[in-house]
Design a protein around this motif. Structure first.
Motif, PDB file in Angstrom:
ATOM      1  N   LYS A  16      35.470 -31.320 -18.383  1.00  0.00           N
ATOM      2  CA  LYS A  16      34.402 -31.879 -19.212  1.00  0.00           C
ATOM      3  C   LYS A  16      33.094 -31.943 -18.442  1.00  0.00           C
ATOM      4  CE  LYS A  16      33.206 -35.830 -22.074  1.00  0.00           C
ATOM      5  NZ  LYS A  16      33.478 -37.186 -22.468  1.00  0.00           N
ATOM      6  N   THR A  17      33.164 -32.384 -17.184  1.00  0.00           N
ATOM      7  CA  THR A  17      31.969 -32.461 -16.344  1.00  0.00           C
ATOM      8  C   THR A  17      31.347 -31.082 -16.156  1.00  0.00           C
ATOM      9  OG1 THR A  17      32.829 -34.393 -15.177  1.00  0.00           O
ATOM     10  CG2 THR A  17      31.098 -33.150 -14.068  1.00  0.00           C
ATOM     11  N   PHE A  18      32.190 -30.084 -15.902  1.00  0.00           N
ATOM     12  CA  PHE A  18      31.691 -28.721 -15.736  1.00  0.00           C
ATOM     13  C   PHE A  18      31.032 -28.241 -17.033  1.00  0.00           C
ATOM     14  CE2 PHE A  18      33.102 -26.167 -11.907  1.00  0.00           C
ATOM     15  CZ  PHE A  18      33.276 -27.266 -11.089  1.00  0.00           C
ATOM     16  N   GLN A  19      31.653 -28.513 -18.169  1.00  0.00           N
ATOM     17  CA  GLN A  19      31.093 -28.100 -19.462  1.00  0.00           C
ATOM     18  C   GLN A  19      29.728 -28.745 -19.690  1.00  0.00           C
ATOM     19  OE1 GLN A  19      34.748 -29.024 -21.852  1.00  0.00           O
ATOM     20  NE2 GLN A  19      34.109 -27.158 -22.917  1.00  0.00           N
ATOM     21  N   PRO A  63      27.806 -23.921 -12.771  1.00  0.00           N
ATOM     22  CA  PRO A  63      29.196 -24.037 -12.322  1.00  0.00           C
ATOM     23  C   PRO A  63      30.025 -22.956 -13.021  1.00  0.00           C
ATOM     24  CG  PRO A  63      28.429 -26.087 -13.335  1.00  0.00           C
ATOM     25  CD  PRO A  63      27.362 -25.076 -13.513  1.00  0.00           C
ATOM     26  N   VAL A  64      31.127 -22.579 -12.414  1.00  0.00           N
ATOM     27  CA  VAL A  64      31.983 -21.526 -12.949  1.00  0.00           C
ATOM     28  C   VAL A  64      33.401 -22.059 -13.110  1.00  0.00           C
ATOM     29  CG1 VAL A  64      32.953 -19.239 -12.483  1.00  0.00           C
ATOM     30  CG2 VAL A  64      30.567 -19.713 -11.901  1.00  0.00           C
ATOM     31  N   ILE A  65      33.976 -21.784 -14.278  1.00  0.00           N
ATOM     32  CA  ILE A  65      35.384 -22.101 -14.537  1.00  0.00           C
ATOM     33  C   ILE A  65      36.101 -20.768 -14.609  1.00  0.00           C
ATOM     34  CG2 ILE A  65      37.056 -23.159 -16.102  1.00  0.00           C
ATOM     35  CD1 ILE A  65      34.670 -24.883 -17.187  1.00  0.00           C
ATOM     36  N   LYS A 100      41.907 -26.105 -24.532  1.00  0.00           N
ATOM     37  CA  LYS A 100      41.308 -27.344 -24.015  1.00  0.00           C
ATOM     38  C   LYS A 100      39.816 -27.420 -24.310  1.00  0.00           C
ATOM     39  CE  LYS A 100      44.638 -27.631 -20.287  1.00  0.00           C
ATOM     40  NZ  LYS A 100      44.889 -27.297 -18.886  1.00  0.00           N
ATOM     41  N   LEU A 101      39.192 -26.253 -24.512  1.00  0.00           N
ATOM     42  CA  LEU A 101      37.758 -26.235 -24.775  1.00  0.00           C
ATOM     43  C   LEU A 101      37.548 -26.576 -26.219  1.00  0.00           C
ATOM     44  CD1 LEU A 101      36.814 -22.939 -22.895  1.00  0.00           C
ATOM     45  CD2 LEU A 101      36.529 -25.274 -22.089  1.00  0.00           C
TER      46      LEU A 101
END
Length: 101
Positions: A16-19, A63-65, A100-101
């Motif tokens: 969530k933080t990355f998003q 950031p990269v997921i 999850k997204l």
């Protein structure tokens, strides 16, 4: 929070933080795998090319997921990116991440 959550952090919270920071989803599977199904809007760079493209990825300033089929290759990709100063996390298998997204 369970023991694993305590020891390794809560992956859902990190996701969530990355998003919230506008993270880019990076799929590191082969082209054939990616072409057979992927997260809409994700970028595709096969794991074998991550090291060579790390500087380019860092210039995204996001950031990269990372994701792949099961989470193994994406874990390696995230580690490579982090070693180049990119804020990266392993999102695991692409289908699980998509849900999850």
């Amino acid at each position: 929070m369970g023991l694993f959550g305590f020891l390794f952090g809560n992956k859902a919270n990190k996701l969530k933080t990355f998003q919230e920071k506008g993270a880019i989803i990076l799929d590191v599977r082969s082209k054939a795998e990616y072409d057979s199904g992927a997260i809409p809007g994700s970028k595709h760079i096969p794991l074998q090319q991550i090291q060579a493209k790390a500087k380019e990825i860092k210039q995204w300033n996001k950031p990269v997921i990372t994701c792949c089929a099961s989470g193994m290759r994406s874990g390696s990709a995230a580690a490579i990116l982090r070693s180049h100063g990119v804020e990266a996390m392993n999102g695991g298998g692409w289908q699980s991440l998509y849900n999850k997204l």
